[in-house]
Motif scaffolding. Structure first.
Motif, PDB file in Angstrom:
ATOM      1  N   THR A 170      -3.619  -2.536   5.009  1.00 57.74           N
ATOM      2  CA  THR A 170      -2.657  -2.154   5.856  1.00 57.74           C
ATOM      3  C   THR A 170      -1.452  -1.996   5.109  1.00 57.74           C
ATOM      4  OG1 THR A 170      -2.299  -4.427   6.512  1.00 57.74           O
ATOM      5  CG2 THR A 170      -3.661  -3.105   7.990  1.00 57.74           C
ATOM      6  N   GLY A 171      -1.392  -2.086   3.834  1.00 61.98           N
ATOM      7  CA  GLY A 171      -0.474  -1.815   2.862  1.00 61.98           C
ATOM      8  C   GLY A 171      -0.759  -2.536   1.368  1.00 61.98           C
TER       9      GLY A 171
ATOM     10  N   ARG B 121      -3.659   5.131   8.600  1.00 68.13           N
ATOM     11  CA  ARG B 121      -2.613   4.997   9.684  1.00 68.13           C
ATOM     12  C   ARG B 121      -3.265   4.190  11.104  1.00 68.13           C
ATOM     13  NH1 ARG B 121       0.735  10.240  10.248  1.00 68.13           N
ATOM     14  NH2 ARG B 121      -1.288  11.213   9.160  1.00 68.13           N
ATOM     15  N   GLY B 122      -4.564   4.732  11.185  1.00 64.52           N
ATOM     16  CA  GLY B 122      -5.215   3.993  12.511  1.00 64.52           C
ATOM     17  C   GLY B 122      -5.505   2.569  12.367  1.00 64.52           C
ATOM     18  N   LYS B 123      -5.860   2.195  11.224  1.00 69.76           N
ATOM     19  CA  LYS B 123      -6.114   0.792  10.864  1.00 69.76           C
ATOM     20  C   LYS B 123      -4.623  -0.130  11.082  1.00 69.76           C
ATOM     21  CE  LYS B 123      -9.123  -2.542   9.427  1.00 69.76           C
ATOM     22  NZ  LYS B 123      -9.809  -2.909  10.304  1.00 69.76           N
ATOM     23  N   CYS B 124      -3.544   0.675  10.464  1.00 73.27           N
ATOM     24  CA  CYS B 124      -2.300  -0.189  10.721  1.00 73.27           C
ATOM     25  C   CYS B 124      -1.984  -0.096  12.039  1.00 73.27           C
ATOM     26  CB  CYS B 124      -1.299   0.705   9.844  1.00 73.27           C
ATOM     27  SG  CYS B 124      -1.449   0.698   8.060  1.00 73.27           S
TER      28      CYS B 124
ATOM     29  N   MET C 286       4.972 -11.794   3.729  1.00 72.12           N
ATOM     30  CA  MET C 286       4.212 -10.668   3.946  1.00 72.12           C
ATOM     31  C   MET C 286       2.863 -10.838   3.537  1.00 72.12           C
ATOM     32  SD  MET C 286       6.599  -8.124   3.657  1.00 72.12           S
ATOM     33  CE  MET C 286       7.334  -8.872   4.725  1.00 72.12           C
ATOM     34  N   ASN C 287       2.294 -11.952   3.095  1.00 75.62           N
ATOM     35  CA  ASN C 287       0.854 -12.166   2.872  1.00 75.62           C
ATOM     36  C   ASN C 287       0.309 -12.239   4.251  1.00 75.62           C
ATOM     37  OD1 ASN C 287       0.691 -12.363   0.304  1.00 75.62           O
ATOM     38  ND2 ASN C 287       1.103 -14.434   0.128  1.00 75.62           N
ATOM     39  N   GLU C 288       1.071 -12.885   5.245  1.00 74.21           N
ATOM     40  CA  GLU C 288       0.786 -12.845   6.685  1.00 74.21           C
ATOM     41  C   GLU C 288       0.905 -11.514   7.492  1.00 74.21           C
ATOM     42  OE1 GLU C 288       2.710 -16.034   8.467  1.00 74.21           O
ATOM     43  OE2 GLU C 288       2.768 -17.311   6.971  1.00 74.21           O
ATOM     44  N   LEU C 289       1.582 -10.620   6.942  1.00 78.12           N
ATOM     45  CA  LEU C 289       1.959  -9.476   7.778  1.00 78.12           C
ATOM     46  C   LEU C 289       0.840  -8.260   7.337  1.00 78.12           C
ATOM     47  CD1 LEU C 289       5.636  -9.505   7.944  1.00 78.12           C
ATOM     48  CD2 LEU C 289       4.086 -10.139   9.673  1.00 78.12           C
ATOM     49  N   ILE C 290       0.632  -8.295   5.985  1.00 78.24           N
ATOM     50  CA  ILE C 290      -0.003  -7.128   5.169  1.00 78.24           C
ATOM     51  C   ILE C 290      -1.293  -7.559   4.750  1.00 78.24           C
ATOM     52  CG2 ILE C 290       0.075  -5.758   3.308  1.00 78.24           C
ATOM     53  CD1 ILE C 290       3.096  -5.626   3.533  1.00 78.24           C
ATOM     54  N   THR C 291      -2.513  -6.963   4.984  1.00 77.98           N
ATOM     55  CA  THR C 291      -3.810  -7.258   4.581  1.00 77.98           C
ATOM     56  C   THR C 291      -3.759  -6.305   3.160  1.00 77.98           C
ATOM     57  OG1 THR C 291      -4.565  -7.690   6.552  1.00 77.98           O
ATOM     58  CG2 THR C 291      -6.241  -7.145   4.885  1.00 77.98           C
ATOM     59  N   ASP C 292      -3.753  -6.822   2.019  1.00 78.83           N
ATOM     60  CA  ASP C 292      -3.615  -6.041   0.833  1.00 78.83           C
ATOM     61  C   ASP C 292      -4.621  -4.876   0.705  1.00 78.83           C
ATOM     62  OD1 ASP C 292      -2.333  -5.283  -1.616  1.00 78.83           O
ATOM     63  OD2 ASP C 292      -3.610  -6.654  -2.784  1.00 78.83           O
ATOM     64  N   GLY C 293      -4.373  -3.550   0.485  1.00 83.02           N
ATOM     65  CA  GLY C 293      -5.260  -2.656   0.236  1.00 83.02           C
ATOM     66  C   GLY C 293      -5.790  -2.046   1.413  1.00 83.02           C
TER      67      GLY C 293
ATOM     68  N   ALA D 236       0.265   1.411  -6.492  1.00 78.12           N
ATOM     69  CA  ALA D 236       0.389   1.472  -5.064  1.00 78.12           C
ATOM     70  C   ALA D 236       0.810   2.575  -4.684  1.00 78.12           C
ATOM     71  CB  ALA D 236       1.226   0.308  -4.463  1.00 78.12           C
ATOM     72  N   ILE D 237       1.735   3.331  -5.025  1.00 77.03           N
ATOM     73  CA  ILE D 237       2.137   4.581  -4.564  1.00 77.03           C
ATOM     74  C   ILE D 237       0.951   5.565  -4.610  1.00 77.03           C
ATOM     75  CG2 ILE D 237       3.529   6.759  -5.195  1.00 77.03           C
ATOM     76  CD1 ILE D 237       5.809   4.420  -6.127  1.00 77.03           C
TER      77      ILE D 237
END
Length: 73
Positions: free
Chosen positions: A16-17, A40-43, A7-14, A31-32
């Motif tokens: 992209t998630g 959404r564009g950045k994701c 997850m640390n490799e897939l998500i940039t905290d704050g 987080a919710i």
């Protein structure tokens, strides 16, 4: 997502998630509430850059080239 495994490799905290530590209900709730700050564009940009067919092909070529350079022919 839990702050574990890949997850640390897939998500940039704050960005992209959100990465949450297990059993931290307060972090889930925050987080919710903060989810609307995720672009959404950045994701989409992140996914296209890292996981598109072109990116996958480039990754394979990089690995193949590294293997070929290490061969003793």
């Amino acid at each position: 997502a839990y702050r574990r495994g890949s997850m640390n490799e897939l998500i940039t905290d704050g960005e992209t998630g959100f990465l949450i530590r297990p059993n931290r209900e307060n972090e889930f709730i925050k987080a919710i509430h903060d989810s609307s700050s995720i672009s959404r564009g950045k994701c989409r940009e992140n996914v296209e850059k890292r996981f598109s067919v072109g990116a996958m092909a480039d990754g394979y070529l990089e690995v193949y080239n590294k293997i070929l350079k290490n061969e003793n022919c």
